[in-house]
Design a protein around this motif. Structure first.
Motif, PDB file in Angstrom:
ATOM      1  N   VAL A   1      14.294  39.033 -14.242  1.00 14.17           N
ATOM      2  CA  VAL A   1      15.816  38.874 -14.396  1.00 14.17           C
ATOM      3  C   VAL A   1      16.541  39.388 -13.004  1.00 14.17           C
ATOM      4  O   VAL A   1      17.369  38.669 -12.681  1.00 14.17           O
ATOM      5  CB  VAL A   1      16.382  39.453 -15.869  1.00 14.17           C
TER       6      VAL A   1
ATOM      7  N   SER B   1      21.726  42.436 -18.674  1.00 12.84           N
ATOM      8  CA  SER B   1      20.780  41.367 -18.438  1.00 12.84           C
ATOM      9  C   SER B   1      19.424  42.001 -18.594  1.00 12.84           C
ATOM     10  O   SER B   1      18.566  41.299 -19.064  1.00 12.84           O
ATOM     11  CB  SER B   1      21.204  40.610 -17.134  1.00 12.84           C
TER      12      SER B   1
ATOM     13  N   PHE C   1      19.773  33.351 -22.158  1.00 16.66           N
ATOM     14  CA  PHE C   1      20.595  34.355 -22.819  1.00 16.66           C
ATOM     15  C   PHE C   1      21.340  33.818 -23.918  1.00 16.66           C
ATOM     16  O   PHE C   1      21.676  34.294 -24.859  1.00 16.66           O
ATOM     17  CB  PHE C   1      21.585  35.281 -21.800  1.00 16.66           C
TER      18      PHE C   1
ATOM     19  N   VAL D   1      19.091  30.667 -16.395  1.00 14.84           N
ATOM     20  CA  VAL D   1      19.026  32.185 -17.109  1.00 14.84           C
ATOM     21  C   VAL D   1      20.188  32.446 -18.140  1.00 14.84           C
ATOM     22  O   VAL D   1      20.029  32.720 -19.150  1.00 14.84           O
ATOM     23  CB  VAL D   1      19.299  32.990 -15.951  1.00 14.84           C
TER      24      VAL D   1
ATOM     25  N   ALA E   1      16.736  40.823 -21.431  1.00 14.88           N
ATOM     26  CA  ALA E   1      15.555  40.083 -21.071  1.00 14.88           C
ATOM     27  C   ALA E   1      14.274  41.178 -21.776  1.00 14.88           C
ATOM     28  O   ALA E   1      13.152  40.384 -22.020  1.00 14.88           O
ATOM     29  CB  ALA E   1      15.342  40.134 -19.598  1.00 14.88           C
TER      30      ALA E   1
ATOM     31  N   ALA F   1      25.453  35.433 -15.534  1.00 16.90           N
ATOM     32  CA  ALA F   1      24.224  34.743 -15.024  1.00 16.90           C
ATOM     33  C   ALA F   1      24.694  33.947 -13.958  1.00 16.90           C
ATOM     34  O   ALA F   1      25.583  33.175 -13.741  1.00 16.90           O
ATOM     35  CB  ALA F   1      23.478  34.137 -15.870  1.00 16.90           C
TER      36      ALA F   1
ATOM     37  N   SER G   1      18.823  37.508 -10.281  1.00 16.84           N
ATOM     38  CA  SER G   1      19.977  38.296 -10.040  1.00 16.84           C
ATOM     39  C   SER G   1      20.267  38.543  -8.470  1.00 16.84           C
ATOM     40  O   SER G   1      21.492  39.078  -8.107  1.00 16.84           O
ATOM     41  CB  SER G   1      20.350  39.306 -10.979  1.00 16.84           C
TER      42      SER G   1
END
Length: 316
Positions: A265, A237, A156, A152, A241, A147, A269
């Motif tokens: 997400v 990811s 996670f 974020v 999510a 991440a 990113s």
């Protein structure tokens, strides 16, 4: 509630209301895609078909993992559990979050040949959810390591910690049910009699982990099919999510909530906002389509198995 649902007029109004909601959602979706285009129309067909095949295989492994949580005499067929998973996925288009569990219970109970009790079925879903979290823990750790922002990464990390805690609870469930303080209560005694669902928890966790791995691979293939060119870490990811958003107790619609979390997400990113939303919609559409395919395949097979003997007797 039982008396209300036993009333024919109430059932007609309830079903009609849900039908109107589904028609409204379908109309809004048709208007949106008529103006913006279908997200998969420019996708690489080979990669898109491969992603759908991986999603389809993930349903099978999830059903086999869930099947391990029942005793042999009352274990439902894998087809019943896969059918329930596909029906719950399709129902998540418009129904509120967590209603999919009620759909799973209703479908399994009404599937021909099912002998499992309602309490055992409900407890198996609770344990299945915990094993889902445990299976996602390593994926969430990889997503946290890749991440870009601390927020974020912390999110996670929380998913990974929750997965480890869920695995610990499943492992300790028989010991917790055996405590004297717990056994004094009726619910504790019932829980102690139902802890057989954890005897094959390790095998169930392995099969469920394979299912999530197949889903992650499908997301990775779909990213490249839509020219997003994401890495496998980005796919994990997105997967984590979406799965974490499904755990919300109250949500407007399961599929919409997961699509929104996945798009967020992707946007964080570095993927463009419009592209992130288009990919999330395409991914959820592919998941729902494969769920509908599972339902149609199992229903067709079940119908053919009932019609074939009648045709044979008629021919004889």
């Amino acid at each position: 509630m039982r008396r209300l649902l036993s009333n024919r007029k109430a059932r007609v109004l309830l079903n009609g209301g849900f039908g109107l909601v589904l028609l409204g959602v379908a109309a809004l979706g048709a208007i949106h895609f008529a103006h913006g285009g279908w997200p998969l129309h420019h996708a690489d067909p080979v990669l898109a078909v491969a992603a759908a095949a991986f999603y389809l295989a993930a349903y099978a492994f999830k059903a086999w993992g869930w099947q391990r949580l029942f005793r042999e005499p009352e274990r439902p067929a894998a087809g019943a559990l896969a059918f329930a998973g596909g029906a719950a996925c399709v129902g998540g288009i418009a129904l509120p979050g967590r209603v999919d569990d009620a759909i799973r219970i209703a479908v399994v109970k009404r599937y021909p040949g099912t002998r499992v009790g309602l309490g055992t079925l409900g407890l198996s879903l609770v344990v299945l959810g915990m094993l889902d979290n445990a299976a996602l823990a390593p994926f969430a750790s990889v997503a946290a390591a890749g991440a870009r922002s601390w927020t974020v990464r912390a999110g996670f990390g929380l998913v990974a910690v929750a997965g480890v805690a869920a695995a610990a609870v499943v492992a300790a469930l028989p010991r917790i049910a055996g405590w004297r303080g717990v056994a004094r209560f009726r619910l504790g005694r019932w829980l102690g009699a139902q802890t057989h669902c954890t005897r094959e928890a390790r095998a169930a966790w392995l099969l469920i982990s394979i299912s999530w791995t197949l889903r992650g691979t499908a997301v990775f293939l779909l990213l490249n099919a839509l020219s997003v060119h994401g890495s496998y870490t980005l796919a994990l990811s997105f997967l984590c999510a979406s799965a974490a958003s499904a755990a919300l107790p109250i949500a407007p619609a399961g599929a919409a909530t997961q699509a929104g979390a996945g798009a967020a997400v992707l946007s964080v990113s570095g993927v463009g906002g419009a592209q992130a939303i288009a990919f999330s919609v395409a991914a959820q559409a592919l998941v729902v389509a494969t769920g509908a395919a599972v339902v149609l395949l199992i229903a067709s097979w079940h119908l053919a198995s009932r019609v074939r003997p009648r045709l044979a007797r008629a021919a004889a």
